[in-house]
Structures are given as C-alpha cells and as structure tokens.
Enzyme design. Sequence first.
Site, PDB file in Angstrom:
ATOM      1  CB  ALA A  29      -0.965  -0.013   1.179  1.00 15.83           C
ATOM      2  CB  CYS A  30       1.847   3.580   2.706  1.00 16.98           C
ATOM      3  SG  CYS A  30       0.182   3.778   3.386  1.00 16.98           S
ATOM      4  CB  VAL A  31       6.185   0.955   0.663  1.00 16.42           C
ATOM      5  CG1 VAL A  31       7.436   0.770  -0.187  1.00 16.42           C
ATOM      6  CG2 VAL A  31       6.570   1.212   2.110  1.00 16.42           C
TER       7      VAL A  31
END
Length: 228
Positions: A168-170
Amino acid sequence: MNAGLNEMLAQAFAESTKLYQERGFQRRVGFGKKPALINVDLANAWTRPGNPFTCEHIDDQIIPGVQRLLAACRENNHPVIHVTTCYQVTDRNNPHTDMGLWHNKIPVDVVDQADENLWAIDSRIAPIKGEQVLIKKRASSFHGTYLAGFLRAAGVDTILVTGVTASACVRTTLCDGLAEGFRTIAVRECIGDRVPGAVAWNLFDIDAKFADVESVDRCVDYLQTVKG
C-alpha cells in the site's frame, strides 16, 4: 514466510521473469546524483505490537536497516523525510472527516492525531534537527503533500524508500515518485507488511514496473559515495 509459500512464489517469479523480459519489462532506472531517504509510516502504530497496523520483521530487519541508512544520510548530508499518518477527525459519522472514504476500507480511525504516541516516529529511528516529518492522509506520501516540491527545491533526483506497507503506502509512494520524475529505489530489507508473501510479491512486481529494488548494503554504499 513458510517454505511452501516461498517455493510457490519463487516458481511464479521465475515464470513471470521470463514473460517480463521477453516483453521489455524489468529495466533499470538507476541511482542519480542527489538522493533523499523517505521512511514511510515507520511510526509506533505500525512498528510497535498491539495495533491494527502492526507489521512483521520490524525489530529484526527493518529498524536495523533504516538505522544504517540514516547514519549514511546524516554523515553525508542527504535529506531525510519521515512520513507518518494521522487524522484530526476520527468520527466515522462526521462527513467532514479528513479520513475521506478510506475508513470504509481500513481502520484509519484508530490513528487519532490527538494521541501523538500512535503516529510519532519510532524512537529507534527518531528524526533529528533538520529532518522533515511529513503527515499524510492517504496511502502515497506524495498525494496532497508538499513532498515533491520539497525534493525538487533541494535538488533531489533519487528517492530511497523504506517502510510499510509494501502493498500500500510504500508501493504508492514509489509509483507516484516515478510519476513525479524521481529515480525510485526500494530498499529491499527495509520494507515490510502484515500479510505473508506480500513483501516478496510486491517487491518483485515493483522491480518490474516502478522502481529498482536494491539491497540495504548497496544503498548504504551509494549514500556513502555520492556527494551530499
């Protein structure tokens, strides 16, 4: 990750590599002349036990690797950006919440800005004076933030990305970083997730399409040799 899953992923990667290489994927973006380190969501809600967002391999792998990267950046005057996530309005019934619609998928409402302990950067990799601490509201560190402008003003052309989660965020930070015109490097040992196999699969796919996946040793060597 259990041996059976690891074996299945290795087989899938081998087959996918053949396909990708036949079609011109897995090219290299390479290191540039001016790097910055971006640590994504390495805050207590993700790095300490007992939270919905707690990830695996924080203590034995991710934190030690990030400590090495931080030391190399600080020694050579490379910019460091610590990214975290929190929300001012965590009432899911409030239509004016800064969570947007994301709370309908995952429990972002637990990361209340009023409880700084949750979103504070892990003390083992705590920011020092001169390093940026950036609060984001969405998955990508670039979405709705000043990150791209800050990096360009500093002359940065390469971003080394660590943190959580790979899925997700990475991942979205790397995708948006490439779209914004930065050379994108994912630091293999410094990226984590909660779900078995998620790191291996996402790093394989990211390396084929959006960034170069490099070892922490290679990244530390680069940070030590390029001029800040």
